[in-house]
Write a protein that holds these residues in place. Sequence first.
Motif, PDB file in Angstrom:
ATOM      1  N   PRO A 235       0.826  -1.215   0.000  1.00  0.00           N
ATOM      2  CA  PRO A 235       0.000   0.000   0.000  1.00  0.00           C
ATOM      3  C   PRO A 235       0.858   1.263   0.000  1.00  0.00           C
ATOM      4  O   PRO A 235       2.028   1.242   0.399  1.00  0.00           O
ATOM      5  CB  PRO A 235      -0.801  -0.116   1.309  1.00  0.00           C
ATOM      6  CG  PRO A 235      -0.676  -1.540   1.738  1.00  0.00           C
ATOM      7  CD  PRO A 235       0.634  -2.029   1.211  1.00  0.00           C
ATOM      8  N   ASP A 236       0.265   2.355  -0.454  1.00  0.00           N
ATOM      9  CA  ASP A 236       0.939   3.645  -0.358  1.00  0.00           C
ATOM     10  C   ASP A 236       1.248   3.950   1.103  1.00  0.00           C
ATOM     11  O   ASP A 236       0.432   3.704   1.996  1.00  0.00           O
ATOM     12  CB  ASP A 236       0.058   4.753  -0.934  1.00  0.00           C
ATOM     13  CG  ASP A 236      -0.081   4.652  -2.450  1.00  0.00           C
ATOM     14  OD1 ASP A 236       0.819   4.073  -3.087  1.00  0.00           O
ATOM     15  OD2 ASP A 236      -1.092   5.147  -2.979  1.00  0.00           O
ATOM     16  N   ALA A 237       2.445   4.467   1.348  1.00  0.00           N
ATOM     17  CA  ALA A 237       2.882   4.774   2.707  1.00  0.00           C
ATOM     18  C   ALA A 237       4.004   5.797   2.620  1.00  0.00           C
ATOM     19  O   ALA A 237       4.626   5.961   1.560  1.00  0.00           O
ATOM     20  CB  ALA A 237       3.368   3.506   3.417  1.00  0.00           C
ATOM     21  N   PRO A 238       4.290   6.495   3.711  1.00  0.00           N
ATOM     22  CA  PRO A 238       5.352   7.506   3.673  1.00  0.00           C
ATOM     23  C   PRO A 238       6.708   6.949   3.256  1.00  0.00           C
ATOM     24  O   PRO A 238       7.524   7.678   2.683  1.00  0.00           O
ATOM     25  CB  PRO A 238       5.382   8.033   5.113  1.00  0.00           C
ATOM     26  CG  PRO A 238       4.012   7.780   5.638  1.00  0.00           C
ATOM     27  CD  PRO A 238       3.573   6.506   4.998  1.00  0.00           C
ATOM     28  N   TYR A 239       6.959   5.670   3.546  1.00  0.00           N
ATOM     29  CA  TYR A 239       8.260   5.092   3.210  1.00  0.00           C
ATOM     30  C   TYR A 239       8.338   4.606   1.765  1.00  0.00           C
ATOM     31  O   TYR A 239       9.400   4.186   1.311  1.00  0.00           O
ATOM     32  CB  TYR A 239       8.606   3.953   4.175  1.00  0.00           C
ATOM     33  CG  TYR A 239       7.512   2.921   4.356  1.00  0.00           C
ATOM     34  CD1 TYR A 239       7.304   1.911   3.425  1.00  0.00           C
ATOM     35  CD2 TYR A 239       6.689   2.963   5.479  1.00  0.00           C
ATOM     36  CE1 TYR A 239       6.307   0.972   3.597  1.00  0.00           C
ATOM     37  CE2 TYR A 239       5.686   2.024   5.663  1.00  0.00           C
ATOM     38  CZ  TYR A 239       5.501   1.031   4.718  1.00  0.00           C
ATOM     39  OH  TYR A 239       4.500   0.102   4.891  1.00  0.00           O
ATOM     40  N   VAL A 240       7.231   4.628   1.025  1.00  0.00           N
ATOM     41  CA  VAL A 240       7.244   4.258  -0.395  1.00  0.00           C
ATOM     42  C   VAL A 240       7.391   5.536  -1.210  1.00  0.00           C
ATOM     43  O   VAL A 240       6.438   6.296  -1.370  1.00  0.00           O
ATOM     44  CB  VAL A 240       5.962   3.504  -0.797  1.00  0.00           C
ATOM     45  CG1 VAL A 240       5.979   3.198  -2.297  1.00  0.00           C
ATOM     46  CG2 VAL A 240       5.822   2.219   0.010  1.00  0.00           C
ATOM     47  N   ARG A 241       8.586   5.776  -1.723  1.00  0.00           N
ATOM     48  CA  ARG A 241       8.817   7.006  -2.476  1.00  0.00           C
ATOM     49  C   ARG A 241       8.414   6.847  -3.931  1.00  0.00           C
ATOM     50  O   ARG A 241       7.945   7.795  -4.564  1.00  0.00           O
ATOM     51  CB  ARG A 241      10.288   7.415  -2.399  1.00  0.00           C
ATOM     52  CG  ARG A 241      10.601   8.671  -3.201  1.00  0.00           C
ATOM     53  CD  ARG A 241      12.035   9.120  -3.069  1.00  0.00           C
ATOM     54  NE  ARG A 241      12.346   9.572  -1.714  1.00  0.00           N
ATOM     55  CZ  ARG A 241      13.519  10.099  -1.367  1.00  0.00           C
ATOM     56  NH1 ARG A 241      14.476  10.236  -2.271  1.00  0.00           N
ATOM     57  NH2 ARG A 241      13.730  10.472  -0.121  1.00  0.00           N
ATOM     58  N   GLU A 242       8.589   5.645  -4.476  1.00  0.00           N
ATOM     59  CA  GLU A 242       8.285   5.422  -5.882  1.00  0.00           C
ATOM     60  C   GLU A 242       7.610   4.068  -6.040  1.00  0.00           C
ATOM     61  O   GLU A 242       7.713   3.195  -5.176  1.00  0.00           O
ATOM     62  CB  GLU A 242       9.560   5.478  -6.728  1.00  0.00           C
ATOM     63  CG  GLU A 242      10.319   6.787  -6.621  1.00  0.00           C
ATOM     64  CD  GLU A 242      11.581   6.795  -7.465  1.00  0.00           C
ATOM     65  OE1 GLU A 242      11.545   6.264  -8.585  1.00  0.00           O
ATOM     66  OE2 GLU A 242      12.591   7.327  -6.995  1.00  0.00           O
ATOM     67  N   ARG A 243       6.923   3.901  -7.163  1.00  0.00           N
ATOM     68  CA  ARG A 243       6.278   2.631  -7.483  1.00  0.00           C
ATOM     69  C   ARG A 243       6.509   2.333  -8.962  1.00  0.00           C
ATOM     70  O   ARG A 243       6.320   3.207  -9.814  1.00  0.00           O
ATOM     71  CB  ARG A 243       4.776   2.694  -7.183  1.00  0.00           C
ATOM     72  CG  ARG A 243       4.058   1.345  -7.343  1.00  0.00           C
ATOM     73  CD  ARG A 243       2.568   1.485  -7.010  1.00  0.00           C
ATOM     74  NE  ARG A 243       2.350   1.952  -5.652  1.00  0.00           N
ATOM     75  CZ  ARG A 243       2.305   1.156  -4.584  1.00  0.00           C
ATOM     76  NH1 ARG A 243       2.471  -0.147  -4.728  1.00  0.00           N
ATOM     77  NH2 ARG A 243       2.098   1.664  -3.384  1.00  0.00           N
ATOM     78  N   VAL A 244       6.925   1.107  -9.249  1.00  0.00           N
ATOM     79  CA  VAL A 244       7.106   0.681 -10.633  1.00  0.00           C
ATOM     80  C   VAL A 244       6.157  -0.477 -10.909  1.00  0.00           C
ATOM     81  O   VAL A 244       5.657  -1.127  -9.988  1.00  0.00           O
ATOM     82  CB  VAL A 244       8.566   0.276 -10.921  1.00  0.00           C
ATOM     83  CG1 VAL A 244       9.500   1.464 -10.716  1.00  0.00           C
ATOM     84  CG2 VAL A 244       8.995  -0.900 -10.050  1.00  0.00           C
ATOM     85  N   TRP A 251      14.363  -3.886 -13.576  1.00  0.00           N
ATOM     86  CA  TRP A 251      15.640  -4.034 -14.276  1.00  0.00           C
ATOM     87  C   TRP A 251      16.015  -2.762 -15.025  1.00  0.00           C
ATOM     88  O   TRP A 251      17.194  -2.399 -15.099  1.00  0.00           O
ATOM     89  CB  TRP A 251      15.601  -5.238 -15.212  1.00  0.00           C
ATOM     90  CG  TRP A 251      15.752  -6.528 -14.467  1.00  0.00           C
ATOM     91  CD1 TRP A 251      14.801  -7.472 -14.224  1.00  0.00           C
ATOM     92  CD2 TRP A 251      16.943  -6.991 -13.820  1.00  0.00           C
ATOM     93  NE1 TRP A 251      15.309  -8.493 -13.470  1.00  0.00           N
ATOM     94  CE2 TRP A 251      16.625  -8.230 -13.207  1.00  0.00           C
ATOM     95  CE3 TRP A 251      18.234  -6.489 -13.690  1.00  0.00           C
ATOM     96  CZ2 TRP A 251      17.562  -8.966 -12.490  1.00  0.00           C
ATOM     97  CZ3 TRP A 251      19.172  -7.223 -12.970  1.00  0.00           C
ATOM     98  CH2 TRP A 251      18.835  -8.444 -12.383  1.00  0.00           C
ATOM     99  N   ASN A 252      15.032  -2.059 -15.578  1.00  0.00           N
ATOM    100  CA  ASN A 252      15.324  -0.775 -16.226  1.00  0.00           C
ATOM    101  C   ASN A 252      15.866   0.228 -15.212  1.00  0.00           C
ATOM    102  O   ASN A 252      16.805   0.986 -15.497  1.00  0.00           O
ATOM    103  CB  ASN A 252      14.064  -0.225 -16.893  1.00  0.00           C
ATOM    104  CG  ASN A 252      13.683  -0.995 -18.138  1.00  0.00           C
ATOM    105  OD1 ASN A 252      14.531  -1.626 -18.778  1.00  0.00           O
ATOM    106  ND2 ASN A 252      12.404  -0.959 -18.488  1.00  0.00           N
ATOM    107  N   TYR A 253      15.276   0.236 -14.025  1.00  0.00           N
ATOM    108  CA  TYR A 253      15.740   1.138 -12.972  1.00  0.00           C
ATOM    109  C   TYR A 253      17.166   0.786 -12.545  1.00  0.00           C
ATOM    110  O   TYR A 253      18.037   1.668 -12.428  1.00  0.00           O
ATOM    111  CB  TYR A 253      14.797   1.058 -11.775  1.00  0.00           C
ATOM    112  CG  TYR A 253      15.307   1.791 -10.565  1.00  0.00           C
ATOM    113  CD1 TYR A 253      15.270   3.179 -10.502  1.00  0.00           C
ATOM    114  CD2 TYR A 253      15.848   1.096  -9.489  1.00  0.00           C
ATOM    115  CE1 TYR A 253      15.752   3.857  -9.397  1.00  0.00           C
ATOM    116  CE2 TYR A 253      16.334   1.767  -8.380  1.00  0.00           C
ATOM    117  CZ  TYR A 253      16.288   3.145  -8.341  1.00  0.00           C
ATOM    118  OH  TYR A 253      16.772   3.801  -7.250  1.00  0.00           O
ATOM    119  N   LEU A 254      17.426  -0.507 -12.312  1.00  0.00           N
ATOM    120  CA  LEU A 254      18.765  -0.921 -11.888  1.00  0.00           C
ATOM    121  C   LEU A 254      19.800  -0.656 -12.977  1.00  0.00           C
ATOM    122  O   LEU A 254      20.942  -0.279 -12.682  1.00  0.00           O
ATOM    123  CB  LEU A 254      18.758  -2.404 -11.509  1.00  0.00           C
ATOM    124  CG  LEU A 254      17.933  -2.785 -10.276  1.00  0.00           C
ATOM    125  CD1 LEU A 254      17.981  -4.292 -10.054  1.00  0.00           C
ATOM    126  CD2 LEU A 254      18.413  -2.045  -9.035  1.00  0.00           C
TER     127      LEU A 254
END
Length: 262
Positions: A235-244, A251-254
């Motif tokens: 779920p969305d939470a303060p500690y989740v800055r981004e979602r893919v 793998w694109n991010y890494l």
Amino acid sequence: MKRKGLLGNLAVLTDVDMTLLPSMSTDTTDEKRAIINTLHQRLSGAFAFVTGRPARSLDTSFPEQLPASVEHHAAWRPAGRGSFRPLAPILDSDGIADFALRQIAGNLAIFNSQKDVLGDKPGVFIEKKNHSVALVFAARATPQEGRDLLNTVAQGVLSSFGLQNSHRVSIGRDAVEVVPMGLNKADAVRHFMDTDAFRGKTPIFLGDGLPDANGMKVCAEEFGGYGIAVGPGIPDAPYVRERVGGIDDVWNYLRRLANAPR
């Protein structure tokens, strides 16, 4: 998602199942292993796998023996290379698997291969590990009553094998597991962040399920880092800055991070 100039101060911790690879799959590529190795080198060792997989499965996919926590932090390899250090007792996984098989038989199909759970047929594969046991189901196909049955079976394992005070039931997106009590991915983050390679860095945690959310929360609240959620499972939470969206996006991010400026 690339952050110029921050690479040298980052630490990366990542789940494996449904984050780097499909559930139960050990197939990877030379290019993906090269991305991981490049990140490990450019982060001066501050890269770690934090997974529920057993050591043998992880090292089959990524044989370079990098830092890792396995089986929900029942064992870990702090600096890479060498054997894993156990943090929990060895289970009678054969006995537990036989017990679970008897309880499940006649209610759900029993898969003989872990690859079968990647298909669309309802059923379960019993994965025996050193410190835990997982009842893995075909996530898209197994009906809710089947999932409820596996939870009941796992609870029965605790009572039948005298594990009520040492183990707990963990329910994930595609498995119900009997895992050591008092150990989780949050503990893995704390332990890695107390090692030389990670100490003082800003940790990023990538994962897709609620066990990963524990690691993300600790990254944010105790070490000034954040989480990157994969898919809708967290779920969305303060500690989740981004979602893919999924594995390819990870793998694109890494890949971009491996090529980011220091």
